[in-house]
Write a protein that holds these residues in place. Structure first.
Motif, PDB file in Angstrom:
ATOM      1  N   GLY A 190       0.772  -1.235   0.000  1.00  0.00           N
ATOM      2  CA  GLY A 190       0.000   0.000   0.000  1.00  0.00           C
ATOM      3  C   GLY A 190       0.799   1.277   0.000  1.00  0.00           C
ATOM      4  O   GLY A 190       0.216   2.362   0.032  1.00  0.00           O
ATOM      5  N   GLY A 191       2.125   1.184  -0.043  1.00  0.00           N
ATOM      6  CA  GLY A 191       2.941   2.390  -0.023  1.00  0.00           C
ATOM      7  C   GLY A 191       2.804   3.129   1.294  1.00  0.00           C
ATOM      8  O   GLY A 191       2.454   2.553   2.323  1.00  0.00           O
ATOM      9  N   PHE A 192       3.074   4.428   1.265  1.00  0.00           N
ATOM     10  CA  PHE A 192       2.985   5.225   2.488  1.00  0.00           C
ATOM     11  C   PHE A 192       1.552   5.238   3.033  1.00  0.00           C
ATOM     12  O   PHE A 192       1.334   5.279   4.237  1.00  0.00           O
ATOM     13  N   ALA A 193       0.589   5.199   2.117  1.00  0.00           N
ATOM     14  CA  ALA A 193      -0.810   5.228   2.558  1.00  0.00           C
ATOM     15  C   ALA A 193      -1.182   3.972   3.337  1.00  0.00           C
ATOM     16  O   ALA A 193      -2.096   4.000   4.178  1.00  0.00           O
ATOM     17  N   GLY A 194      -0.479   2.857   3.085  1.00  0.00           N
ATOM     18  CA  GLY A 194      -0.815   1.606   3.754  1.00  0.00           C
ATOM     19  C   GLY A 194      -0.193   1.451   5.121  1.00  0.00           C
ATOM     20  O   GLY A 194      -0.504   0.490   5.839  1.00  0.00           O
ATOM     21  N   LEU A 195       0.673   2.399   5.520  1.00  0.00           N
ATOM     22  CA  LEU A 195       1.344   2.251   6.805  1.00  0.00           C
ATOM     23  C   LEU A 195       0.380   2.459   7.975  1.00  0.00           C
ATOM     24  O   LEU A 195       0.556   1.862   9.041  1.00  0.00           O
ATOM     25  N   GLY A 196      -0.627   3.303   7.803  1.00  0.00           N
ATOM     26  CA  GLY A 196      -1.608   3.514   8.865  1.00  0.00           C
ATOM     27  C   GLY A 196      -2.357   2.232   9.188  1.00  0.00           C
ATOM     28  O   GLY A 196      -2.587   1.904  10.360  1.00  0.00           O
ATOM     29  N   ARG A 197      -2.708   1.505   8.150  1.00  0.00           N
ATOM     30  CA  ARG A 197      -3.407   0.228   8.341  1.00  0.00           C
ATOM     31  C   ARG A 197      -2.488  -0.778   9.032  1.00  0.00           C
ATOM     32  O   ARG A 197      -2.922  -1.549   9.886  1.00  0.00           O
ATOM     33  N   CYS A 198      -1.195  -0.739   8.684  1.00  0.00           N
ATOM     34  CA  CYS A 198      -0.224  -1.671   9.268  1.00  0.00           C
ATOM     35  C   CYS A 198      -0.081  -1.444  10.770  1.00  0.00           C
ATOM     36  O   CYS A 198       0.062  -2.394  11.545  1.00  0.00           O
ATOM     37  N   LEU A 199      -0.154  -0.175  11.203  1.00  0.00           N
ATOM     38  CA  LEU A 199       0.104   0.166  12.606  1.00  0.00           C
ATOM     39  C   LEU A 199      -1.171   0.260  13.450  1.00  0.00           C
ATOM     40  O   LEU A 199      -1.098   0.445  14.660  1.00  0.00           O
ATOM     41  N   GLU A 200      -2.326   0.131  12.835  1.00  0.00           N
ATOM     42  CA  GLU A 200      -3.578   0.288  13.583  1.00  0.00           C
ATOM     43  C   GLU A 200      -3.738  -0.839  14.601  1.00  0.00           C
ATOM     44  O   GLU A 200      -3.543  -2.015  14.295  1.00  0.00           O
ATOM     45  N   GLN A 201      -4.115  -0.446  15.813  1.00  0.00           N
ATOM     46  CA  GLN A 201      -4.253  -1.425  16.894  1.00  0.00           C
ATOM     47  C   GLN A 201      -5.670  -1.422  17.463  1.00  0.00           C
ATOM     48  O   GLN A 201      -6.357  -0.396  17.465  1.00  0.00           O
ATOM     49  N   THR A 202      -6.067  -2.562  17.952  1.00  0.00           N
ATOM     50  CA  THR A 202      -7.388  -2.743  18.574  1.00  0.00           C
ATOM     51  C   THR A 202      -7.202  -3.253  20.008  1.00  0.00           C
ATOM     52  O   THR A 202      -6.406  -4.174  20.229  1.00  0.00           O
TER      53      THR A 202
END
Length: 514
Positions: free
Chosen positions: A379-391
């Motif tokens: 996802g490039g830079f835009a995909g990093l938020g999804r990678c780091l999202e925590q629940t």
């Protein structure tokens, strides 16, 4: 949607209407920053911005030759792009200029998007050059822009907010018609009045002009061939698109020639086809010679001026360089001195040309991305938020948050190290491969005006027919070039339409056309 207005810079001109000449201008640091920023531009960028009408000797023709040559003749597809749109090693500074005419962006990042790439996680590669190839052999693809300032390309810190990008302090500067820059002062004003024979300052007309990117680009073009660049802008005088004199070097080359018999580069040989009366038709050359000429496009303007001093160009752009040493000394940020006076080339753009001209190359960049390599590749830079999202994960008994788990990406390694790849190598990597042109047995034709094309029977016959010369009047000579001849040939490429003749033919046999 509101239209975004293009930025402009106000410059006050002092005009002698009677003589139709701008004597000098007054401007703040925004304008001076833009002028000094020209010194960081690679020559290939200048040719491109001038739409191949820079009038820098044969350099427009060299650029066109790169355009016309098939990518099959280059080490990689990226090599051709590196020459046609060379990156600026000082882009971190230039992007902060109020008007930045260079539209090439070093921040573009290309990576291999294959998540099963054979390159290891600890050796993930990136490039700033379109068309670069990964170590696994796949083409790298655009994944976004990175903006981290790092290394020598780091932009000025937030301190001294009133200062410019390159210059110090909030000053007014005087810029003469031939682009000598100095801080405004009473003594300077009086000396200018004396220099231009101004008896009554009231006779000078003051007018403010607004310069946009198009005008700034035009000013750059005029400064390459004219000593009256501001006059040309204000009165909109036509640019002389044939401003380069034939054999302009004939009076300058040989008086300071040194004995360099021991400097022969045995692997740089050319075969010159000329007539018995020493008119030069073309040279037959290998990839090493062509690579020398093409490498000229990657050299920053300031480095070229440093090498050839006051003998570099016919215009006045040199005066910007020497102003930093003289009239504007002490008004340039100390950390920017080397950026302007000794500009470096971007990583992996070094070649035989940069070595001969002693142009240093920046070290390859290393980046650290906060996110796992798989998410970044996907996802490039835009995909990093999804990678780091925590629940949050709650305990069953008490309903309290027990710990946090990654929501979408289960990879526990949330850091990716990226290493800059060499775009010149067919398999990426960080090795030093320097040549742009593919080696081998391929021969090239190089005309006197540095038009470069693959050697063929058709091209050779066309050259002989155009010269209207009988085969019996032709001679072929092999020349082993010295370092001196190569440096003079590169200089000739900047100021002469007949670069090969200017350097290789004896002065007494050169013919000057009317």
């Amino acid at each position: 949607m509101a239209k975004i207005e293009e930025p402009t810079i106000d410059v006050m001109l002092f005009v002698d209407k009677e003589k139709r000449r701008v004597l000098f201008a007054e401007a703040d640091e925004d304008f001076v920053d833009v002028l000094f920023g020209w010194l960081t531009l690679p020559l290939g960028t200048i040719v491109r911005l001038m739409n191949k009408q820079s009038q820098m000797g044969c350099l427009d023709q060299v650029y066109s030759s790169v355009e016309d040559l098939s990518t099959d003749y280059f080490q990689t597809k990226a090599c051709k792009g590196m020459l046609l749109a060379p990156l600026n090693a000082a882009s971190g500074h230039c992007c902060q200029l109020k008007i930045n005419i260079d539209d090439t962006k070093k921040g573009a990042l290309y990576i291999c998007r294959d998540t099963s790439c054979s390159a290891s996680v600890g050796d993930c590669r990136f490039s700033s050059v379109r068309g670069a190839v990964c170590k696994c052999g796949k083409d790298m693809q655009y994944t976004g822009e990175w903006s981290d300032n790092h290394g020598e390309d780091a932009a000025p810190a937030g301190e001294d907010a009133d200062s410019g990008v390159f210059v110090i302090g909030c000053f007014k500067f005087i810029i003469t018609d031939d682009l000598i820059v100095a801080p405004a002062s009473t003594s300077l004003m009086m000396s200018l009045f004396q220099r231009f024979g101004v008896g009554d300052p009231a006779t000078l007309e003051k007018t403010v002009i607004q310069l946009n990117s198009q005008k700034i680009t035009s000013l750059l073009g005029r400064s390459l061939t004219s000593k009256q660049s501001l006059t040309g802008i204000y009165f909109d005088t036509p640019i002389d698109y044939d401003a380069v004199d034939l054999f302009v070097l004939s009076e300058k080359l040989y008086p300071d020639r040194q004995n360099d018999a021991d400097q022969k580069l045995s692997n740089v040989k050319i075969r010159v086809l000329q007539t018995r009366n020493s008119s030069l038709l073309y040279a037959e050359a290998s990839d090493d010679f062509v690579d020398l000429l093409f490498g000229w496009l990657s050299i920053p303007l300031g480095s070229m001026i440093k090498t050839y001093c006051h003998r570099s160009l016919k215009g006045c752009v040199d005066n910007l360089y020497w102003s930093i040493y003289g009239s504007a000394k002490g008004y340039v940020r100390p950390e920017c001195q080397s950026l302007l006076l000794d500009p470096k080339a971007v990583p992996f753009s070094g070649c035989r040309t940069t070595k001969i001209l002693q142009v240093e190359e920046l070290a390859p960049s290393k980046l650290q991305i906060k996110g796992c390599v798989k998410c970044f590749k996907t996802g490039g830079f835009a995909g990093l938020g999804r990678c780091l999202e925590q629940t949050p994960v709650y305990s069953r008994n008490f309903g309290r948050i027990q710990y946090y788990a990654y929501t979408y990406c289960k990879n526990s390694v949330k850091s990716t190290n990226l290493h800059e790849s060499n775009p010149k190598l067919p398999n990426g990597g960080s090795e030093k491969g320097e040549a742009y042109v593919k080696g081998g047995s391929i021969k090239f034709m190089v005309t006197d005006g540095l038009n470069i094309l693959p050697l063929s029977m058709s091209s050779t016959l066309q050259a002989v027919r155009a010269a209207q010369i009988q085969p019996g009047n032709l001679l072929e000579n092999e020349v082993t070039l010295t370092n001196f001849q190569i440096m003079e040939l590169l200089r000739a490429a900047l100021v002469s339409r007949n670069a090969l003749s200017s350097v290789l033919l004896p002065p007494k046999k050169r013919k000057l056309e009317a």
